[in-house]
Design an enzyme around this catalytic site. Structure first.
Site, PDB file in Angstrom:
ATOM      1  N   GLU A   1       0.859  -1.198   0.000  1.00  0.00           N
ATOM      2  CA  GLU A   1       0.000   0.000   0.000  1.00  0.00           C
ATOM      3  C   GLU A   1       0.883   1.231   0.000  1.00  0.00           C
ATOM      4  O   GLU A   1       1.707   1.401   0.908  1.00  0.00           O
ATOM      5  CB  GLU A   1      -0.844   0.041   1.273  1.00  0.00           C
ATOM      6  CG  GLU A   1      -2.185  -0.602   1.173  1.00  0.00           C
ATOM      7  CD  GLU A   1      -2.988  -0.400   2.454  1.00  0.00           C
ATOM      8  OE1 GLU A   1      -2.727   0.556   3.209  1.00  0.00           O
ATOM      9  OE2 GLU A   1      -3.855  -1.233   2.706  1.00  0.00           O
TER      10      GLU A   1
ATOM     11  N   ASP B   1      -6.330   9.068  10.059  1.00  0.00           N
ATOM     12  CA  ASP B   1      -4.993   8.637  10.470  1.00  0.00           C
ATOM     13  C   ASP B   1      -4.573   9.200  11.813  1.00  0.00           C
ATOM     14  O   ASP B   1      -4.896  10.345  12.156  1.00  0.00           O
ATOM     15  CB  ASP B   1      -3.964   9.035   9.402  1.00  0.00           C
ATOM     16  CG  ASP B   1      -4.048   8.107   8.209  1.00  0.00           C
ATOM     17  OD1 ASP B   1      -3.889   6.893   8.403  1.00  0.00           O
ATOM     18  OD2 ASP B   1      -4.301   8.597   7.085  1.00  0.00           O
TER      19      ASP B   1
END
Lengths: 395, 266
Positions: B47, B58
């Site tokens: 990724e 995040d």
């Protein structure tokens, strides 16, 4: 799916938030729809608005400003007279009641100028709920009085140091907190922004402003005003003011957004003038962004307008042309702040000072025997230190 | 058949190892070396994060990585150049992008997908684009045309009805978010993680890969007993954060960490 989903205003709005929040947003939406129909909830909300906030707020005829500007008659919708000194309390009370109904014991909020943080801390104290307020570290400095009040009320302030350390970062951090504590916590979003149903809920809780102004004006003058003006950051006081007048085509509507220091990216928060369609903090709206879709830091003399996005309903009203959004620079806002203070004996919030600058032009254009209502969204005590500092720089 | 689907059907591993890191941290050229190192030491799928200014899903480690990356001049040309270099190093390993929707939308969906595919990307993970949006439907359709995958996130809060609906616009694998909150290392996972993953496997006909919070070989080993893949981001990004100013040191530390995780889930 797609366009049939709720929460869109034209192409804007929707729900573009991390999956972890989806169930909470759906629960909030269905609870709100249920409560909206509940007579008990309505009664409870009205009780607190009347007996705690002090609604309805007065509509003041501003005689001296009318004379000074030499145009339309000026009326002020006095949200500065609400408990805690701004319109933010209307929404904080409403959402705290929803949170209580959902059994959430903890409330969180983001704040820029501190008024929404103050309102949330206030209702947190009143309802006995654990309260956490996210505030950019820069805003904690420049709005120190509100930061201190928030702490005094028993809420915890968490200063956010990431990025520009202002409202955008505080909003991101509040969303992260909500993602972690979603089962126990309600996030009281402070402006008509964020994923659906927040823009709708905030608008509804602020729409008392416009509906009261409309009926009071009509009662006293046997007609509607010719124009209304409000300032727009995320856009909660303005959407609350505008909503009752949207169908009155004879009423011209103006929004004042922060032109800051100038037209360059990073110098302003003029989302409706310079923004492009994008996705931020869970909603599709107009955003100040660069050529690659990275969000550009916003600037305004007023911490409450210092946000690179805007409520999706405003983006739609701008696109349809129903509302005329105009930019006001930091300097112009500061001049209006001083003018209103000295002429009317009312110290307005720096946010509201932007609306006064637009109102002056509109009043002149309308001419005599016409009427203009300005939403005085909040009082300016919180801005006095910052204004003195800026005036010192001017010398 | 998509490259990810054929990888999972190949039976080459019991559980896939899917590392993540942010492109451009500390600079784009070093990212190429980091990508090559991760591929060489046992990534089954990689990724690559396209940095975004406001990564709300995040935690602090990846937020800081995005901020460091954005101090370099961001450009899609750079992103695609670096991606292609990593892809060319080991073309058989599927590469996916993890990014937020705004940069993709701003680039233009078809333009972005065409260039991503040319660079070797075979799938997308977009944490702020729920499946039930018009944009997600458009994206899914456009990805299908290009034989690429749209990897959706499912969380502990997702209810059955929603999970079933989600499978209509999902492909490749499901990114199962192991815990509430944002990305970042955690010491413990919810006690019903195994049951949730089993439930997902019974509900959706796609591999279920677990991410958010996994950092140690022990955790990876334990979760790999019942998940089809293990996704690790923050722990890898921490290695880059702690050593990134010294490329050689970072490459050594990454090789060590990646190979340990890979070994733990074999």
């Amino acid at each position: 799916m797609g366009k049939n989903l709720p929460g869109y205003f034209g192409e804007f709005g929707g729900r573009y938030s991390p999956e972890i929040l989806t169930e909470a947003l759906e629960e909030l939406e269905s609870t709100y729809h249920k409560l909206k129909k509940s007579k008990k909830f309505k009664k409870e909300l009205e009780y607190y608005l009347k007996n705690y906030v002090g609604r309805p707020s007065p509509l003041t005829y501003a005689e001296r400003l009318t004379k000074l500007w030499g145009g339309a008659r000026i009326w002020l919708k006095r949200e500065d007279l609400n408990h805690t000194g701004a319109h933010k309390i209307n929404n904080a009370i409403g959402q705290a009641l929803i949170a209580r109904f959902m059994g959430k014991k903890r409330i969180i909020a983001e704040t820029g100028a501190g008024q929404h943080g103050l309102a949330t801390a206030t209702v947190g104290a009143m309802f006995g709920m654990e309260t956490v307020v996210y505030m950019g570290a820069v805003d904690v400095e420049r709005q120190n009085l509100n930061a201190k009040k928030i702490e005094m009320l028993g809420a915890k302030i968490l200063p956010v140091t990431a990025g520009e350390a202002t409202l955008k970062e505080a909003t991101s951090e509040a969303m992260r907190d909500w993602a972690l504590n979603v089962s126990t916590t309600h996030y009281i979003v402070g402006s008509a922004i964020g994923p659906h149903p927040f823009p709708m809920i905030v608008r509804d809780f602020q729409s008392f402003i416009g509906s009261e102004a409309r009926s009071e004006f009509k009662k006293r003058n046997k007609k509607l005003p010719n124009a209304i003006v409000a300032c727009v950051g995320g856009g909660s006081n303005s959407i609350g003011m505008f909503h009752a007048f949207l169908k009155d085509k004879q009423v011209a509507i103006y929004g004042a957004e922060a032109g800051g220091l100038g037209p360059k990216p990073g110098e302003h928060s003029a989302t409706l003038t310079y923004g492009k369609t994008g996705f931020l903090h869970g909603t599709k709206t107009l955003i100040i962004q660069d050529e690659f879709g990275q969000i550009v830091p916003a600037h305004s003399v007023s911490a409450g307008l210092d946000y690179p996005g805007v409520g999706p309903e405003h983006a739609y009203l701008s696109q349809t042309g129903r509302v005329d959004y105009r930019m006001v620079t930091d300097e112009q806002a500061l001049d209006s702040f001083l003018e209103v203070t000295r002429v009317e004996g009312i110290i307005p919030a720096l946010e509201t000072a932007h609306a006064f600058h637009v109102a002056r032009d509109v009043a002149k254009d309308l001419g005599k025997k016409k009427d203009l209502v300005i939403c005085l969204s909040g009082r300016g005590d919180k801005d006095v230190t910052e204004v003195l500092r800026l005036l010192g720089e001017r010398k | 058949m998509s490259k990810i689907k054929s990888l999972f059907e190949s039976g080459r591993f019991k559980s896939a190892f899917i590392p993540y890191f942010t492109l451009g941290d500390p600079n784009y050229n070093d990212s190429i070396e980091f990508g090559k190192t991760i591929l060489d030491n046992g990534a089954d799928i990689l990724e690559l994060g396209i940095p975004f200014s406001d990564p709300v899903a995040d935690g602090p480690v990846i937020q800081r990585a995005a901020a460091r990356s954005l101090k370099n001049r961001f450009s899609f040309d750079e992103i695609f150049r670096v991606t292609k270099a990593i892809h060319d190093h080991k073309p058989e390993t599927p590469l996916v992008y993890l990014t937020y929707f705004n940069p993709i939308y701003h680039c233009g969906i078809t333009k972005f997908l065409d260039r991503a595919k040319e660079s070797g990307i075979v799938g997308l993970v977009i944490p702020d684009l729920p499946f039930d949006t018009e944009e997600s439907e458009t994206l899914f359709r456009e990805l299908k045309v290009r034989d690429m995958d749209l990897i959706h996130l499912v969380t502990p809060a997702s209810e059955k009805k929603r999970i079933q609906a989600l499978s209509k616009t999902s492909s490749g694998f499901i990114y199962y978010v192991t815990s509430f909150g944002v990305t970042g290392e955690r010491r413990e996972f919810s006690v019903d993680l195994k049951e949730r993953i089993k439930f997902l496997k019974d509900t959706i006909q796609l591999p279920i890969c677990a991410g958010f919070g996994i950092s140690t070989p022990d955790q990876a080993n334990q979760i790999s007993q019942y998940a089809d893949g293990i996704i690790i981001g923050s722990a890898i990004q921490r290695v880059i954060e702690e050593n990134g100013s010294d490329k050689t040191k970072t490459v050594t530390a990454l090789a060590d960490y990646i190979s340990k995780i890979r070994a733990s889930i074999s």
